[in-house]
Every structure is written in C-alpha cells, then in structure tokens.
Design an enzyme around this catalytic site. Structure first.
Site, PDB file in Angstrom:
ATOM      1  N   PRO A   2       0.833  -1.230  -0.055  1.00 21.48           N
ATOM      2  CA  PRO A   2      -0.050   0.008   0.065  1.00 21.48           C
ATOM      3  C   PRO A   2       0.737   1.330   0.055  1.00 21.48           C
ATOM      4  O   PRO A   2       1.920   1.478   0.716  1.00 21.48           O
ATOM      5  CB  PRO A   2      -0.767  -0.178   1.314  1.00 21.48           C
ATOM      6  CG  PRO A   2      -1.008  -1.599   1.674  1.00 21.48           C
ATOM      7  CD  PRO A   2       0.559  -2.136   0.973  1.00 21.48           C
ATOM      8  N   LYS A  52       4.506   5.741   4.575  1.00 24.02           N
ATOM      9  CA  LYS A  52       3.759   4.327   4.991  1.00 24.02           C
ATOM     10  C   LYS A  52       3.620   3.879   6.144  1.00 24.02           C
ATOM     11  O   LYS A  52       3.396   2.841   6.433  1.00 24.02           O
ATOM     12  CB  LYS A  52       4.520   3.211   3.931  1.00 24.02           C
ATOM     13  CG  LYS A  52       4.626   3.837   2.500  1.00 24.02           C
ATOM     14  CD  LYS A  52       5.440   2.389   1.671  1.00 24.02           C
ATOM     15  CE  LYS A  52       5.583   2.968   0.243  1.00 24.02           C
ATOM     16  NZ  LYS A  52       6.308   1.980  -0.283  1.00 24.02           N
TER      17      LYS A  52
END
Length: 300
Positions: A2, A52
C-alpha cells in the site's frame, strides 16, 4: 505494498471512528499480546500518518505504530453508527476496496460487539460501535511518543504533508544524489510514501528519464516532480485509488475510470504509450519492476 495515500486514508478513518474513544485492545493471534496489554482500556486521542507509517496516539503517551508492508491490511466493521472502509491494505490481496461507507452489518440494531476473529488477527481495536482488525503487518508495536518521533526523523518528507519546507527538503535530498531518480523515489529516506505505481506514473507525467541521476535533474524539474506527486497522492486520498490519467483518456469522463484506463505506464508494458504510441517498456530496476515510455522519457 500500500502506498502513502492508503495510509493517510487509514489515519483519517481511525480519527473518524475511534478518536476520543476508550478502546479494548487485544491480540487474538497472540503475537502482540504484550503491546495490546499496554494499550487496552486507554483512550485513543488521534491518528497520524507519514509515508507508509501509521501512528495511533493514546492518552497515556503510548503510540500504536503500524507499517503494513507487502501483505498487511485493516478490516473494519460495526453498527449503524460506525462508518468506515470495509478493508484498507495490501492491494494484491484485497484489491481496491478503499471506499468509505457502512461496514459490517449496518442494519443490525442489536449490535453486541465484534464477531469472533477470523484468521491471524495481530491486533483488534474495539469501541462500543465498531472494531478494526489488523493482519499481516510488517510492523505492529506499542512505542513512546519519543520513539515515534525517532521513526519520523529517519524518513524523508511526505508529499501529503505538503509545505514549502518539505518541498525544499525533497529538492535538496534528490539533487545531492548520483543515484537514478527511479531509485530515489522509492527511497523512503528521500521521499516518504511513494511506491512503484506513483513512481512510474509521476516520472512519466514529468517526461523524466527514470535512469537520470538525481544530481542531473534541474532544480525546477525536481520542484515540479514534488508538486505533481503531492497532487496525485492527494487525489488518491480522495478517491481511494491511484488514478494518474486525466478524463480525456477515460471512456466516461463523468465517473472514475476502470483499472485499465487509470494509468499511463504502470503495468502497461508491451502496450502502446497513450501519448506517442511507442511500446511501454518494462525492466527490473533495484529489485522492482520499472515501467516507462522510451520515447516520451528518453534521455536528453
């Protein structure tokens, strides 16, 4: 893995549904039992993201620090008052399901708490209206605020915290390196939150040769690269998807495009460039797949 927009969506999600709530924190899998015990019963004050990395800040000075890595994902559920995405996390496992809405069984008037955990749930957070389950994360740790600050100190600027100072910091970091720009954009110490999709797409949008050394990039081009990254990542937070093409390339301009129209070069190797018709190239670069147009992004 992601990319940064997903983690910022997670921070917003946690802030919406858990900020100010006293949470039951557990580790059904058992691997985070000690950390869960430190957080259990305490109020979550706020959530933040950088690159992240996700940080959930609790009232007693501890922080739940999560890095999803390649396979991590959060699942959400709850009653009719609990609003949230059904899943946010590893795209290769859950696809693009990052759309805010009702979770669990919103019609259930007799909500009695979260269901029995399914699979290897590293940590479960539960309030009176809903829950969040974490699976597969690379990092899941209860740390102090000082330790969280130390994590941030190791990271580069985040385009989703777009300030004049962060822009200047990125320009300084990238212009002092001999390393190819394509490598630098994946270095979280240079710019935080960028992954393979944003890397390929923003380099194409800027018509930048991915193998150009950072120090050879003109200062103005480095600034524009930051500006475009900030713009497309902000769009990703809004849309819950990475979309880098514009409406003129979509079959229908009145709605978000299907996946095969959302990108210029990412995973389009062997297909014609949307701009010039040259075949999009693919190569292994620093152990990751690199996509680019040899014509639009040719070295000067």
């Amino acid at each position: 893995m992601p990319e940064g927009h997903s983690i910022h969506r997670l921070a917003r999600q946690f802030g919406d549904v858990f900020a100010g709530e006293r949470l039951a924190v557990s580790s059904p899998q058992g691997r985070f039992a000690a950390g869960a015990g430190l957080l259990d019963g305490h109020c979550m004050l706020r959530a933040s993201a950088h690159g992240k990395h996700l940080f959930l800040h609790f009232e007693h000075g501890l922080v739940l620090h999560v890095h999803l890595g390649l396979y991590g994902a959060w699942d959400f559920g709850g009653d009719s008052q609990f609003r949230g995405a059904s899943t946010i996390g590893a795209p290769r496992r859950v696809g693009e399901r990052e759309v805010a809405g009702d979770s669990g069984d919103p019609a259930a008037a007799g909500y009695a708490g979260p269901p029995a955990p399914v699979g290897a749930v590293r940590v479960r957070l539960a309030s009176s209206h809903g829950w969040a389950d974490l699976r597969g994360a690379t990092t899941c740790a209860a740390i102090t605020e000082d330790e969280a600050a130390a994590v941030l100190d190791r990271l580069g600027p985040d385009p989703l915290h777009n300030t004049a100072g962060s822009r200047d910091d990125f320009i300084r970091r990238i212009l002092t390196k001999r390393t190819p720009v394509a490598t630098l954009l994946m270095d979280q110490k240079v710019i935080a939150g960028v992954g393979n999709v944003y890397r390929a797409e923003v380099l194409f949008r800027g018509r930048i040769d991915p193998l150009l050394p950072g120090r050879a990039l003109p200062e103005e081009a480095a600034g524009l690269l930051w500006d475009d990254m900030a713009a497309v990542m902000s769009d990703g937070v809004r849309d819950g998807r990475i979309i880098t093409t514009t409406a003129g390339f979509w079959t229908r301009s009145d709605q978000l495009p299907p996946g095969d129209e959302a990108h210029f070069v990412y995973r389009r190797h062997g297909q014609p460039c949307r701009i010039c018709g040259t075949t999009v190239a693919l190569a292994e670069h620093a152990a990751r797949k690199l996509y680019w147009c040899p014509s639009c992004q040719q070295p000067e």
